[in-house]
Design a protein around this motif. Structure first.
Motif, PDB file in Angstrom:
ATOM      1  N   LEU A 128      -5.930   5.276   5.380  1.00 59.56           N
ATOM      2  CA  LEU A 128      -5.436   5.625   4.046  1.00 59.56           C
ATOM      3  C   LEU A 128      -5.582   7.118   3.769  1.00 59.56           C
ATOM      4  O   LEU A 128      -4.706   7.732   3.159  1.00 59.56           O
ATOM      5  N   THR A 129      -6.665   7.706   4.221  1.00 62.74           N
ATOM      6  CA  THR A 129      -6.858   9.155   4.046  1.00 62.74           C
ATOM      7  C   THR A 129      -5.811   9.931   4.829  1.00 62.74           C
ATOM      8  O   THR A 129      -5.229  10.893   4.317  1.00 62.74           O
ATOM      9  N   LEU A 130      -5.554   9.511   6.051  1.00 63.92           N
ATOM     10  CA  LEU A 130      -4.537  10.184   6.867  1.00 63.92           C
ATOM     11  C   LEU A 130      -3.145  10.039   6.255  1.00 63.92           C
ATOM     12  O   LEU A 130      -2.362  10.986   6.248  1.00 63.92           O
ATOM     13  N   PHE A 131      -2.848   8.855   5.704  1.00 63.83           N
ATOM     14  CA  PHE A 131      -1.563   8.650   5.032  1.00 63.83           C
ATOM     15  C   PHE A 131      -1.472   9.540   3.792  1.00 63.83           C
ATOM     16  O   PHE A 131      -0.480  10.234   3.585  1.00 63.83           O
ATOM     17  N   ALA A 132      -2.499   9.486   2.952  1.00 66.54           N
ATOM     18  CA  ALA A 132      -2.493  10.216   1.682  1.00 66.54           C
ATOM     19  C   ALA A 132      -2.437  11.726   1.884  1.00 66.54           C
ATOM     20  O   ALA A 132      -1.799  12.436   1.110  1.00 66.54           O
ATOM     21  N   ALA A 133      -3.089  12.216   2.936  1.00 56.37           N
ATOM     22  CA  ALA A 133      -3.096  13.653   3.210  1.00 56.37           C
ATOM     23  C   ALA A 133      -1.810  14.109   3.896  1.00 56.37           C
ATOM     24  O   ALA A 133      -1.604  15.308   4.082  1.00 56.37           O
ATOM     25  N   GLY A 134      -0.969  13.172   4.287  1.00 53.04           N
ATOM     26  CA  GLY A 134       0.281  13.520   4.962  1.00 53.04           C
ATOM     27  C   GLY A 134       0.087  13.900   6.418  1.00 53.04           C
ATOM     28  O   GLY A 134       0.979  14.480   7.034  1.00 53.04           O
ATOM     29  N   ILE A 135      -1.047  13.564   6.981  1.00 52.71           N
ATOM     30  CA  ILE A 135      -1.328  13.898   8.385  1.00 52.71           C
ATOM     31  C   ILE A 135      -0.555  12.978   9.314  1.00 52.71           C
ATOM     32  O   ILE A 135      -0.043  13.409  10.342  1.00 52.71           O
ATOM     33  N   ILE A 136      -0.491  11.702   8.938  1.00 54.89           N
ATOM     34  CA  ILE A 136       0.357  10.764   9.677  1.00 54.89           C
ATOM     35  C   ILE A 136       1.205  10.000   8.667  1.00 54.89           C
ATOM     36  O   ILE A 136       0.796   9.776   7.532  1.00 54.89           O
ATOM     37  N   ALA A 137       2.378   9.625   9.097  1.00 57.56           N
ATOM     38  CA  ALA A 137       3.287   8.876   8.226  1.00 57.56           C
ATOM     39  C   ALA A 137       2.848   7.412   8.168  1.00 57.56           C
ATOM     40  O   ALA A 137       2.406   6.855   9.179  1.00 57.56           O
ATOM     41  N   PRO A 138       2.973   6.789   7.004  1.00 55.76           N
ATOM     42  CA  PRO A 138       2.611   5.376   6.892  1.00 55.76           C
ATOM     43  C   PRO A 138       3.696   4.474   7.480  1.00 55.76           C
ATOM     44  O   PRO A 138       4.375   3.739   6.767  1.00 55.76           O
ATOM     45  N   VAL A 139       3.848   4.569   8.792  1.00 55.81           N
ATOM     46  CA  VAL A 139       4.838   3.741   9.478  1.00 55.81           C
ATOM     47  C   VAL A 139       4.307   2.316   9.585  1.00 55.81           C
ATOM     48  O   VAL A 139       3.098   2.082   9.562  1.00 55.81           O
ATOM     49  N   GLU A 140       5.218   1.382   9.718  1.00 53.98           N
ATOM     50  CA  GLU A 140       4.868  -0.033   9.643  1.00 53.98           C
ATOM     51  C   GLU A 140       3.727  -0.466  10.568  1.00 53.98           C
ATOM     52  O   GLU A 140       2.815  -1.151  10.108  1.00 53.98           O
ATOM     53  N   PRO A 141       3.699  -0.102  11.849  1.00 60.70           N
ATOM     54  CA  PRO A 141       2.582  -0.568  12.685  1.00 60.70           C
ATOM     55  C   PRO A 141       1.219  -0.075  12.193  1.00 60.70           C
ATOM     56  O   PRO A 141       0.246  -0.829  12.194  1.00 60.70           O
ATOM     57  N   LEU A 142       1.159   1.181  11.745  1.00 61.07           N
ATOM     58  CA  LEU A 142      -0.116   1.711  11.257  1.00 61.07           C
ATOM     59  C   LEU A 142      -0.508   1.108   9.916  1.00 61.07           C
ATOM     60  O   LEU A 142      -1.685   0.816   9.679  1.00 61.07           O
ATOM     61  N   VAL A 143       0.469   0.895   9.047  1.00 60.65           N
ATOM     62  CA  VAL A 143       0.183   0.262   7.761  1.00 60.65           C
ATOM     63  C   VAL A 143      -0.258  -1.180   7.994  1.00 60.65           C
ATOM     64  O   VAL A 143      -1.142  -1.685   7.301  1.00 60.65           O
ATOM     65  N   LEU A 144       0.316  -1.824   8.975  1.00 64.54           N
ATOM     66  CA  LEU A 144      -0.096  -3.184   9.309  1.00 64.54           C
ATOM     67  C   LEU A 144      -1.560  -3.207   9.766  1.00 64.54           C
ATOM     68  O   LEU A 144      -2.332  -4.080   9.347  1.00 64.54           O
ATOM     69  N   VAL A 145      -1.962  -2.239  10.583  1.00 63.36           N
ATOM     70  CA  VAL A 145      -3.372  -2.142  11.009  1.00 63.36           C
ATOM     71  C   VAL A 145      -4.256  -1.924   9.780  1.00 63.36           C
ATOM     72  O   VAL A 145      -5.304  -2.559   9.626  1.00 63.36           O
ATOM     73  N   GLN A 146      -3.819  -1.026   8.904  1.00 67.52           N
ATOM     74  CA  GLN A 146      -4.579  -0.761   7.671  1.00 67.52           C
ATOM     75  C   GLN A 146      -4.692  -2.036   6.840  1.00 67.52           C
ATOM     76  O   GLN A 146      -5.756  -2.357   6.322  1.00 67.52           O
ATOM     77  N   GLN A 147      -3.609  -2.782   6.704  1.00 71.40           N
ATOM     78  CA  GLN A 147      -3.630  -4.005   5.911  1.00 71.40           C
ATOM     79  C   GLN A 147      -4.507  -5.083   6.540  1.00 71.40           C
ATOM     80  O   GLN A 147      -5.177  -5.831   5.838  1.00 71.40           O
TER      81      GLN A 147
ATOM     82  N   PRO B   4       0.814  -1.218   0.000  1.00 72.15           N
ATOM     83  CA  PRO B   4       0.000   0.000   0.000  1.00 72.15           C
ATOM     84  C   PRO B   4       0.849   1.271   0.000  1.00 72.15           C
ATOM     85  O   PRO B   4       0.474   2.267  -0.611  1.00 72.15           O
ATOM     86  N   VAL B   5       1.993   1.228   0.654  1.00 69.90           N
ATOM     87  CA  VAL B   5       2.878   2.398   0.678  1.00 69.90           C
ATOM     88  C   VAL B   5       3.389   2.667  -0.733  1.00 69.90           C
ATOM     89  O   VAL B   5       3.430   3.818  -1.175  1.00 69.90           O
ATOM     90  N   ARG B   6       3.747   1.628  -1.459  1.00 71.15           N
ATOM     91  CA  ARG B   6       4.190   1.790  -2.847  1.00 71.15           C
ATOM     92  C   ARG B   6       3.076   2.395  -3.701  1.00 71.15           C
ATOM     93  O   ARG B   6       3.322   3.242  -4.556  1.00 71.15           O
ATOM     94  N   SER B   7       1.849   1.956  -3.477  1.00 73.60           N
ATOM     95  CA  SER B   7       0.711   2.504  -4.223  1.00 73.60           C
ATOM     96  C   SER B   7       0.521   3.981  -3.921  1.00 73.60           C
ATOM     97  O   SER B   7       0.271   4.777  -4.826  1.00 73.60           O
ATOM     98  N   LEU B   8       0.632   4.341  -2.666  1.00 73.05           N
ATOM     99  CA  LEU B   8       0.487   5.752  -2.295  1.00 73.05           C
ATOM    100  C   LEU B   8       1.594   6.596  -2.915  1.00 73.05           C
ATOM    101  O   LEU B   8       1.354   7.712  -3.367  1.00 73.05           O
ATOM    102  N   GLU B   9       2.806   6.062  -2.961  1.00 83.53           N
ATOM    103  CA  GLU B   9       3.916   6.784  -3.584  1.00 83.53           C
ATOM    104  C   GLU B   9       3.666   6.979  -5.077  1.00 83.53           C
ATOM    105  O   GLU B   9       3.952   8.035  -5.632  1.00 83.53           O
ATOM    106  N   ALA B  10       3.086   5.997  -5.728  1.00 86.35           N
ATOM    107  CA  ALA B  10       2.782   6.101  -7.154  1.00 86.35           C
ATOM    108  C   ALA B  10       1.699   7.150  -7.426  1.00 86.35           C
ATOM    109  O   ALA B  10       1.620   7.703  -8.517  1.00 86.35           O
TER     110      ALA B  10
END
Length: 187
Positions: A131-150, A60-66
């Motif tokens: 995903l909205t918080l990651f995409a808006a740059g409000i919070i960084a997509p750090v591994e624990p949060l991305v894991l919760v998202q996944q 998901p982080v790669r997708s957001l970067e794209a």
């Protein structure tokens, strides 16, 4: 009376048809017209974070970067996704509840199936919020949060697929019972 009992008691073909029609029209509009969804998915190379259940959490982080050049479309899509998952919840709950209602007392035995759409909608809320918080740059997509998202994304898919199946079974069963009842009445 529990939530499941209430849903079964209130179930009707009319309710299902209203929610299904709204879902169909909204989905047709959101997914077929050139708009935020189509631009975002094109920018991400066909893989948005919410379409990638499972692990590793880096995908998901790669997708957001794209999406970097089309982040506004993606953020708009996150807003437009809300009516979609709410309507999906309402239509599938109505279909399942109607099937259970038409099954009579035996339907009450399987009322736990009504929780599948509820699990789906909660997982969607968690997934979309992160995903909205990651995409808006409000919070960084750090591994624990991305894991919760996944985990939420995976739970979304693993509850949505059986919910759709039980929705189909519920509406087909209810229709068969209705037709048999009409034939018997006219015989």
């Amino acid at each position: 009376m529990s939530w499941t009992e209430k849903k079964i008691e209130q179930a009707s073909f009319r309710s299902f048809l209203i929610w299904f029609a709204l879902l169909f029209v909204y989905s047709f509009w959101a997914f077929t017209i050139p708009g935020p969804w189509s631009r975002a998915i094109t920018a991400a190379g066909g893989k948005l974070p919410e379409t990638q259940p499972g692990l590793p959490a880096i995908e998901p982080v790669r997708s957001l970067e794209a999406l970097s050049q089309n982040m506004n479309d993606y953020l708009l899509w996150q807003v437009l996704d809300i009516p979609y998952f709410v309507l999906t919840f309402l239509a599938s709950t109505a279909a399942i509840a109607l099937g259970l209602k038409m099954a009579g007392k035996w339907g009450r035995v399987f009322k736990i199936v009504l929780f599948l759409p509820a699990i789906y909608v909660v997982a969607e809320l968690i997934e979309n919020s992160l995903l909205t918080l990651f995409a808006a740059g409000i919070i960084a997509p750090v591994e624990p949060l991305v894991l919760v998202q996944q985990i939420a994304t995976t739970l979304k898919f693993s509850s949505a697929m059986p919910a759709m199946l039980f929705s189909l079974i519920g509406i087909v069963f209810a229709t068969i019972v209705l037709v048999i009842g009409a034939v018997r009445k006219n015989s």
